[in-house]
Design a protein around this motif. Sequence first.
Motif, PDB file in Angstrom:
ATOM      1  N   GLY A  79     -23.798  51.112   4.914  1.00  0.00           N
ATOM      2  CA  GLY A  79     -23.513  52.522   5.157  1.00  0.00           C
ATOM      3  C   GLY A  79     -24.757  53.385   5.056  1.00  0.00           C
ATOM      4  O   GLY A  79     -24.997  54.257   5.903  1.00  0.00           O
ATOM      5  N   TYR A  83     -26.468  55.305   8.225  1.00  0.00           N
ATOM      6  CA  TYR A  83     -26.704  56.743   8.118  1.00  0.00           C
ATOM      7  C   TYR A  83     -28.173  57.053   8.450  1.00  0.00           C
ATOM      8  O   TYR A  83     -28.458  57.986   9.200  1.00  0.00           O
ATOM      9  CB  TYR A  83     -26.351  57.242   6.712  1.00  0.00           C
ATOM     10  CG  TYR A  83     -26.505  58.734   6.560  1.00  0.00           C
ATOM     11  CD1 TYR A  83     -25.492  59.591   6.955  1.00  0.00           C
ATOM     12  CD2 TYR A  83     -27.667  59.278   6.036  1.00  0.00           C
ATOM     13  CE1 TYR A  83     -25.629  60.957   6.836  1.00  0.00           C
ATOM     14  CE2 TYR A  83     -27.817  60.655   5.905  1.00  0.00           C
ATOM     15  CZ  TYR A  83     -26.795  61.485   6.310  1.00  0.00           C
ATOM     16  OH  TYR A  83     -26.944  62.843   6.200  1.00  0.00           O
ATOM     17  N   TYR A  88     -23.533  57.339  12.644  1.00  0.00           N
ATOM     18  CA  TYR A  88     -22.616  57.893  11.656  1.00  0.00           C
ATOM     19  C   TYR A  88     -21.247  57.226  11.647  1.00  0.00           C
ATOM     20  O   TYR A  88     -20.655  57.052  10.580  1.00  0.00           O
ATOM     21  CB  TYR A  88     -22.515  59.407  11.833  1.00  0.00           C
ATOM     22  CG  TYR A  88     -23.867  60.064  11.706  1.00  0.00           C
ATOM     23  CD1 TYR A  88     -24.608  59.959  10.530  1.00  0.00           C
ATOM     24  CD2 TYR A  88     -24.428  60.773  12.764  1.00  0.00           C
ATOM     25  CE1 TYR A  88     -25.858  60.550  10.404  1.00  0.00           C
ATOM     26  CE2 TYR A  88     -25.678  61.366  12.653  1.00  0.00           C
ATOM     27  CZ  TYR A  88     -26.385  61.244  11.469  1.00  0.00           C
ATOM     28  OH  TYR A  88     -27.636  61.824  11.346  1.00  0.00           O
ATOM     29  N   GLU A  89     -20.741  56.839  12.802  1.00  0.00           N
ATOM     30  CA  GLU A  89     -19.443  56.166  12.838  1.00  0.00           C
ATOM     31  C   GLU A  89     -19.508  54.832  12.083  1.00  0.00           C
ATOM     32  O   GLU A  89     -18.599  54.490  11.329  1.00  0.00           O
ATOM     33  CB  GLU A  89     -18.976  55.946  14.281  1.00  0.00           C
ATOM     34  CG  GLU A  89     -18.676  57.240  15.028  1.00  0.00           C
ATOM     35  CD  GLU A  89     -17.548  58.040  14.384  1.00  0.00           C
ATOM     36  OE1 GLU A  89     -16.545  57.424  13.956  1.00  0.00           O
ATOM     37  OE2 GLU A  89     -17.670  59.269  14.316  1.00  0.00           O
ATOM     38  N   GLU A  90     -20.589  54.083  12.322  1.00  0.00           N
ATOM     39  CA  GLU A  90     -20.773  52.808  11.617  1.00  0.00           C
ATOM     40  C   GLU A  90     -20.941  53.041  10.120  1.00  0.00           C
ATOM     41  O   GLU A  90     -20.443  52.262   9.302  1.00  0.00           O
ATOM     42  CB  GLU A  90     -21.978  52.048  12.177  1.00  0.00           C
ATOM     43  CG  GLU A  90     -21.779  51.510  13.573  1.00  0.00           C
ATOM     44  CD  GLU A  90     -22.141  52.520  14.662  1.00  0.00           C
ATOM     45  OE1 GLU A  90     -22.346  53.723  14.364  1.00  0.00           O
ATOM     46  OE2 GLU A  90     -22.199  52.106  15.828  1.00  0.00           O
ATOM     47  N   ALA A  91     -21.647  54.110   9.762  1.00  0.00           N
ATOM     48  CA  ALA A  91     -21.839  54.432   8.343  1.00  0.00           C
ATOM     49  C   ALA A  91     -20.499  54.712   7.674  1.00  0.00           C
ATOM     50  O   ALA A  91     -20.206  54.170   6.594  1.00  0.00           O
ATOM     51  CB  ALA A  91     -22.777  55.634   8.193  1.00  0.00           C
ATOM     52  N   ILE A  92     -19.673  55.516   8.315  1.00  0.00           N
ATOM     53  CA  ILE A  92     -18.355  55.839   7.753  1.00  0.00           C
ATOM     54  C   ILE A  92     -17.511  54.578   7.618  1.00  0.00           C
ATOM     55  O   ILE A  92     -16.866  54.358   6.587  1.00  0.00           O
ATOM     56  CB  ILE A  92     -17.647  56.892   8.629  1.00  0.00           C
ATOM     57  CG1 ILE A  92     -18.367  58.245   8.495  1.00  0.00           C
ATOM     58  CG2 ILE A  92     -16.172  57.021   8.252  1.00  0.00           C
ATOM     59  CD1 ILE A  92     -17.936  59.276   9.521  1.00  0.00           C
ATOM     60  N   ALA A  93     -17.532  53.734   8.644  1.00  0.00           N
ATOM     61  CA  ALA A  93     -16.758  52.486   8.590  1.00  0.00           C
ATOM     62  C   ALA A  93     -17.236  51.601   7.436  1.00  0.00           C
ATOM     63  O   ALA A  93     -16.419  51.006   6.719  1.00  0.00           O
ATOM     64  CB  ALA A  93     -16.874  51.743   9.917  1.00  0.00           C
ATOM     65  N   SER A  94     -18.531  51.531   7.232  1.00  0.00           N
ATOM     66  CA  SER A  94     -19.071  50.719   6.143  1.00  0.00           C
ATOM     67  C   SER A  94     -18.694  51.285   4.785  1.00  0.00           C
ATOM     68  O   SER A  94     -18.340  50.543   3.865  1.00  0.00           O
ATOM     69  CB  SER A  94     -20.598  50.613   6.259  1.00  0.00           C
ATOM     70  OG  SER A  94     -20.945  49.869   7.403  1.00  0.00           O
ATOM     71  N   TYR A  95     -18.763  52.604   4.643  1.00  0.00           N
ATOM     72  CA  TYR A  95     -18.367  53.224   3.379  1.00  0.00           C
ATOM     73  C   TYR A  95     -16.887  52.974   3.097  1.00  0.00           C
ATOM     74  O   TYR A  95     -16.495  52.715   1.962  1.00  0.00           O
ATOM     75  CB  TYR A  95     -18.654  54.727   3.387  1.00  0.00           C
ATOM     76  CG  TYR A  95     -20.132  55.075   3.359  1.00  0.00           C
ATOM     77  CD1 TYR A  95     -21.026  54.402   2.533  1.00  0.00           C
ATOM     78  CD2 TYR A  95     -20.632  56.093   4.156  1.00  0.00           C
ATOM     79  CE1 TYR A  95     -22.368  54.730   2.501  1.00  0.00           C
ATOM     80  CE2 TYR A  95     -21.982  56.433   4.116  1.00  0.00           C
ATOM     81  CZ  TYR A  95     -22.838  55.750   3.296  1.00  0.00           C
ATOM     82  OH  TYR A  95     -24.170  56.075   3.257  1.00  0.00           O
ATOM     83  N   ARG A  96     -16.066  53.041   4.140  1.00  0.00           N
ATOM     84  CA  ARG A  96     -14.629  52.766   3.958  1.00  0.00           C
ATOM     85  C   ARG A  96     -14.399  51.318   3.524  1.00  0.00           C
ATOM     86  O   ARG A  96     -13.565  51.043   2.665  1.00  0.00           O
ATOM     87  CB  ARG A  96     -13.864  53.084   5.231  1.00  0.00           C
ATOM     88  CG  ARG A  96     -13.691  54.558   5.458  1.00  0.00           C
ATOM     89  CD  ARG A  96     -12.806  54.863   6.634  1.00  0.00           C
ATOM     90  NE  ARG A  96     -12.603  56.303   6.721  1.00  0.00           N
ATOM     91  CZ  ARG A  96     -12.531  56.972   7.848  1.00  0.00           C
ATOM     92  NH1 ARG A  96     -12.587  56.348   9.000  1.00  0.00           N
ATOM     93  NH2 ARG A  96     -12.363  58.275   7.840  1.00  0.00           N
TER      94      ARG A  96
END
Length: 105
Positions: A79, A83, A88-96
């Motif tokens: 994430g 970032y 950003y989409e990949e970052a959000i998916a990784s954080y989730r």
Amino acid sequence: IDNTSIRKLYLSGEGCEDRAPEAAYLQAIELKPDFHVAYVSLASVYWSGSERRYQQAVDCYLKALEIEPRDATVHLGLGMCYYGLHQYEEAIASYRLYLTTTRLL
């Protein structure tokens, strides 16, 4: 090879004082290609260094996930790298995934 061996490689530098951590983790991976901690540690070197080599860090984290898919810290690191790459989409998916994985532990 284990964490103690990696630490010895790191401290020795093996003639690569300016890149001692990177050299140590690469050598550890060469000696034991399925040692996921070495990939995670190498990824941390890549993204936290002054050069901010985010894509190389992502590649290491993805390899670590192939070896140990349940390592939540890898998703957190991914994430941060995504970032840094403005993905950003990949970052959000990784954080989730990080949050989901830590709830399962």
